[in-house]
Design an enzyme around this catalytic site. Structure first.
Site, PDB file in Angstrom:
ATOM      1  N   LYS A 132      61.415  36.340  51.310  1.00 35.08           N
ATOM      2  CA  LYS A 132      62.833  36.409  50.947  1.00 35.08           C
ATOM      3  C   LYS A 132      63.397  37.816  51.140  1.00 35.08           C
ATOM      4  O   LYS A 132      64.594  37.986  51.375  1.00 35.08           O
ATOM      5  CB  LYS A 132      63.029  35.957  49.488  1.00 35.08           C
ATOM      6  CG  LYS A 132      62.596  34.514  49.219  1.00 35.08           C
ATOM      7  CD  LYS A 132      63.558  33.493  49.795  1.00 35.08           C
ATOM      8  CE  LYS A 132      63.127  32.053  49.486  1.00 35.08           C
ATOM      9  NZ  LYS A 132      63.973  31.051  50.151  1.00 35.08           N
ATOM     10  N   GLU A 154      71.908  32.354  44.491  1.00 33.37           N
ATOM     11  CA  GLU A 154      71.264  31.244  43.798  1.00 33.37           C
ATOM     12  C   GLU A 154      69.767  31.480  43.897  1.00 33.37           C
ATOM     13  O   GLU A 154      69.307  32.184  44.790  1.00 33.37           O
ATOM     14  CB  GLU A 154      71.631  29.916  44.472  1.00 33.37           C
ATOM     15  CG  GLU A 154      70.765  29.535  45.685  1.00 33.37           C
ATOM     16  CD  GLU A 154      70.901  30.487  46.875  1.00 33.37           C
ATOM     17  OE1 GLU A 154      71.919  31.209  46.933  1.00 33.37           O
ATOM     18  OE2 GLU A 154      69.985  30.529  47.731  1.00 33.37           O
ATOM     19  N   SER A 415      54.197  32.149  52.933  1.00 31.57           N
ATOM     20  CA  SER A 415      55.529  32.702  52.674  1.00 31.57           C
ATOM     21  C   SER A 415      55.589  33.571  51.426  1.00 31.57           C
ATOM     22  O   SER A 415      56.453  34.431  51.313  1.00 31.57           O
ATOM     23  CB  SER A 415      56.542  31.566  52.572  1.00 31.57           C
ATOM     24  OG  SER A 415      56.140  30.640  51.577  1.00 31.57           O
TER      25      SER A 415
HETATM   26  C1  LIG Z   1      57.329  31.818  48.487  1.00 34.66           C
HETATM   27  C2  LIG Z   1      58.380  30.875  48.885  1.00 34.66           C
HETATM   28  N1  LIG Z   1      58.220  30.126  49.988  1.00 34.66           N
HETATM   29  C3  LIG Z   1      59.139  29.243  50.391  1.00 34.66           C
HETATM   30  C4  LIG Z   1      60.305  29.043  49.674  1.00 34.66           C
HETATM   31  C5  LIG Z   1      61.257  28.005  50.146  1.00 34.66           C
HETATM   32  O1  LIG Z   1      62.353  28.528  50.816  1.00 34.66           O
HETATM   33  P1  LIG Z   1      62.509  28.423  52.374  1.00 34.66           P
HETATM   34  O2  LIG Z   1      62.263  27.010  52.746  1.00 34.66           O
HETATM   35  O3  LIG Z   1      63.907  28.841  52.618  1.00 34.66           O
HETATM   36  O4  LIG Z   1      61.539  29.333  53.009  1.00 34.66           O
HETATM   37  C6  LIG Z   1      60.528  29.799  48.516  1.00 34.66           C
HETATM   38  C7  LIG Z   1      61.776  29.608  47.756  1.00 34.66           C
HETATM   39  O5  LIG Z   1      61.953  29.986  46.673  1.00 34.66           O
HETATM   40  C8  LIG Z   1      59.543  30.733  48.123  1.00 34.66           C
HETATM   41  O6  LIG Z   1      59.709  31.475  47.019  1.00 34.66           O
END
Ligand SMILES: Cc1ncc(COP(=O)(O)O)c(C=O)c1O
Lengths: 433, 267
Positions: A132, A154, A415
């Site tokens: 993020k 948000e 992620s």
């Molecule tokens: C670590 C992590 N991965 C994935 C996501 C999902 O978001 P996105 O699909 O936009 O990557 C989030 C959302 O809060 C997150 O904190």
């Protein structure tokens, strides 16, 4: 998967491309009603043009009060993205503050166990613990360039809220984060982190009290404060230009990973996998591979919020995309162990990639996710975010079923890190003991 | 863009409102949420009887993003009672309140039903206008063309943030009237009328001969009268819906709308 014919050169950070010249803003413009399909074929994951369309998806379905702000934001982003000074500053902050580039880890023990070669793109190692940050540093810089002094956001899992609060602190801006009340409880620690960073967290008590409602509330707040406030949207969703802009801010993941895996493997990975809530980490890593390689792309949604596989086209939060909804068009509540994937929609470009067949959309259930969470901890010493564990859970299942043949190389976008989820997982596992 | 005299026949809603305006009346358009309770159709009749020139009927949506707490609450209550777009239109087809009905809803319900199907159903049930706040000028074309064929006037909104260059184009595509958003914010009662309410109405009037009605943040008889010094009329929602949520029923609704009417007529 073979690239479709006519796929053009990778569009890495190129100057913005216009699909057709700007036309006066009225709806009868013939060019307007055309989609990208009827104009010159754009690069896959290229510039969606002034209408913000990815095939039939995307657009800008917001109240008139917000249209001028979206137009202004689009112009500001186009200008900044074409400005080498802006790009240099962003790059420098991501390196020296954010910890980029993040490594790719070749997972020896996990590979042995699964029979497929697993590589992890380590977004969990960025400052604040998830991908993020890439997006909020970009939007924070842009907001400053536009003269805004306040950021609103948000958040679901709290990671985007924490990242936004971080960017606000870094750039000396005010910050208000809207978070569903259910999520403030699930992610209590992140609420406190945001407060430590100087942000105000507003619990949202409408609707399902999760991410969807937090977006509603942030949009409502933006209408009332648009003069001095930038809405720092956390994923590749919402009205144009957000789905495109956020993907561009996240494509650093894919651009790095492509070079890293080429250096490591001498070729591209067979499969690139990412979890998808709104879809930003998936879009970011896919952007590095969609056009430039023939790697298979797989996005994994929460099975209780699988917009692409169980949803149908609709319009919510400013975009036309795949949504989980009832017969009449009322939006249904998603349900997932992970607050960050608890969203009944997905970014419009994903709906388009699914339609094109360039990416595949799968889902993983809570149980498999908990297993994958623990598996990675024990085999590699890495606690993944519950969101990221969805991508792993799919790899585990696909390796077991033979869908991924032994020896396949799989790049997983890790992620985020799982520290934020430890208390929740403890409660679940202890509750069973 | 100034008001170029487009040659087109005004629809039912536009004709009705123009007739009233040109006879020197200010236009009063109360809003209620359909399906709020068992009495909502009686409320419609009461509003017409109390001097409404048209009535805005909200079809509840799960994610009313431009609505504040009161209309969020009424939408939720209506949805919990099982209210659906089809059911609302079926109910409306059984009443004739004597003034034009204008549906207000969010685009997903329209999109889901299909433009032609729901425009036809609206026409059948006596609806003569539609306000879809999340369908701005750039996205409205497909729907509006279909709605035109069914004599359902697509009312577009102009906000205080709308630059003058856009206002002309919005007015050109708007039918029935032009909805002037009185303040930068969501629906909800306001103790004080925002300066932007009169300002935006004035800016719109420089571009169009259509009636200009101000909604969002007009809550009291005084405010309605003040706005009407500039505007052709008002839309009043939250102040009325709050009274309905409090259980004041058709009589309470009529009393409140009557007081708006009296203030606007006196002004
Ligand atoms: C670590 C992590 N991965 C994935 C996501 C999902 O978001 P996105 O699909 O936009 O990557 C989030 C959302 O809060 C997150 O904190």
């Amino acid at each position: 998967m073979a690239p479709p014919p006519g796929r053009s050169a990778p569009n890495t950070f190129g100057a913005p491309r216009q699909l057709h010249p700007p036309c006066p803003p009225h709806s009868d413009c013939e060019l307007y009603t055309m989609t990208t399909e009827t104009t010159t074929p754009a690069a896959i994951m290229g510039d969606p043009g002034p209408t913000g369309r990815f095939g039939e998806f995307g657009g800008r379905y917001v109240p008139e009060a917000l249209v001028p702000a979206c137009i202004e934001l689009e112009a500001a982003f186009r200008d900044a993205w074409a400005d080498p000074a802006f790009r240099d500053e962003l790059d420098s902050i991501l390196r020296n503050y954010g910890g980029r580039p993040t490594p790719v880890t070749d997972c020896g023990r996990l590979t042995e166990q699964l029979g497929v070669r697993v590589l992890l793109k380590r977004e969990d190692l960025t400052h604040t613990g998830s991908h993020k940050l890439n997006n909020v540093i970009g939007q924070g810089l842009l907001a400053r360039r536009m003269g805004k002094r306040k950021l609103i956001a948000e958040t679901g899992a709290g990671q985007h809220g924490v990242a936004t609060a971080t960017a606000a602190a870094l750039f000396g801006m005010e910050c208000i984060v809207y978070m569903g009340e259910v999520d403030t409880q699930r992610q209590e620690l992140n609420v406190f982190r945001m407060e430590l960073l100087g942000a105000t967290v507003v619990p949202v008590t409408s609707g399902s009290r999760t991410l969807k409602d937090a977006v509603n509330e942030a949009l409502r707040a933006w209408v009332a404060s648009v003069d001095d406030t930038h809405y720092c949207l956390g994923s590749v969703m919402g009205p144009h230009p957000y789905p495109w802009m956020v993907r561009e801010f996240q494509r650093v993941i894919g651009d790095e990973a492509r070079e890293q895996t080429r250096a490591l493997l001498g070729t591209d990975p067979d499969v690139v996998v990412a979890c998808a809530g709104g879809g930003s980490n998936a879009a970011g890593i896919f952007a590095g591979f969609a056009d430039a390689t023939s790697s298979d792309l797989v996005a994994v949604e929460a099975s209780g919020g699988a917009a692409v596989t169980t949803g149908i086209p609709g319009v919510l939060h400013g975009m036309r995309s795949a949504l989980i909804q009832d017969e009449a068009g009322q939006i249904l509540e998603a349900e997932s162990i992970s607050a960050g994937l608890d969203y009944p929609g997905i970014g419009p470009e994903h709906a388009h990639l699914a339609e094109l067949g360039r990416a595949r959309y799968e889902s993983a259930g809570d149980e498999a996710v908990l297993e994958a969470f623990q598996l990675l901890a024990r085999t590699e010493g890495i606690l993944p975010a519950l969101e990221s564990a969805h991508a792993l859970a799919w790899v585990v299942a696909a390796a077991a079923s033979g869908e991924l043949e032994p020896g396949t190389t799989v790049l997983v976008n890790l992620s985020g890190r799982g520290d934020k989820d430890v208390a929740q997982v403890r409660d679940i596992l202890r509750g069973r003991a | 863009m100034s008001a170029s005299p487009t040659i087109r026949t005004p629809g039912t809603l536009e004709s009705a409102l123009l007739t009233r305006r040109d006879a020197g009346h200010k236009l009063l358009i109360p809003y209620i949420t359909a399906g709020l309770d068992d009495e909502w159709l009686l409320v419609l009749e009461a509003l017409a009887g109390a001097g409404a020139d048209a009535i805005e009927v909200g079809v509840p949506f799960s994610d009313p993003m431009i609505d504040g707490a009161v209309i969020q609450e009424s939408s939720l209550r209506a949805l919990e009672r099982g209210t659906t777009p089809e059911g609302v239109l079926a109910d409306l087809s059984r009443v004739d309140v004597g003034v034009p009905l204008v549906v207000m809803t969010y685009y997903n319900l329209i999109y889901r039903a299909g433009h032609a199907r729901i425009a036809g159903a609206m026409h059948q049930s006596g609806v003569r206008g539609a306000i879809i706040p999340d369908l701005p000028l750039e996205e409205v074309g497909g729907w509006a063309a279909v709605a035109d064929l069914e004599d359902v006037a697509t009312v577009l909104l102009v906000a205080p943030s709308t630059p003058d260059e856009r206002i002309g184009a919005i007015c050109e595509r708007s039918r029935g009237f032009v909805y002037a958003v009185g303040r930068m914010g969501v629906t909800g009662e306001q103790a004080v009328l925002a300066d932007s309410a009169r300002e935006v109405a004035g800016r719109i009037q420089a571009h169009t001969d259509l009636p200009v009605c101000v909604g969002i943040g007009v809550s009291t008889p005084d405010q309605a009268a003040t706005v009407c010094e500039v505007a052709d009329g008002v839309v009043v929602g939250s102040a009325l819906v709050r009274r309905l949520l409090e259980g004041r029923g058709p009589d309470g609704a009529a009393e409140f709308v009557g007081s708006l009417r009296a203030a606007m007529d006196a002004g």
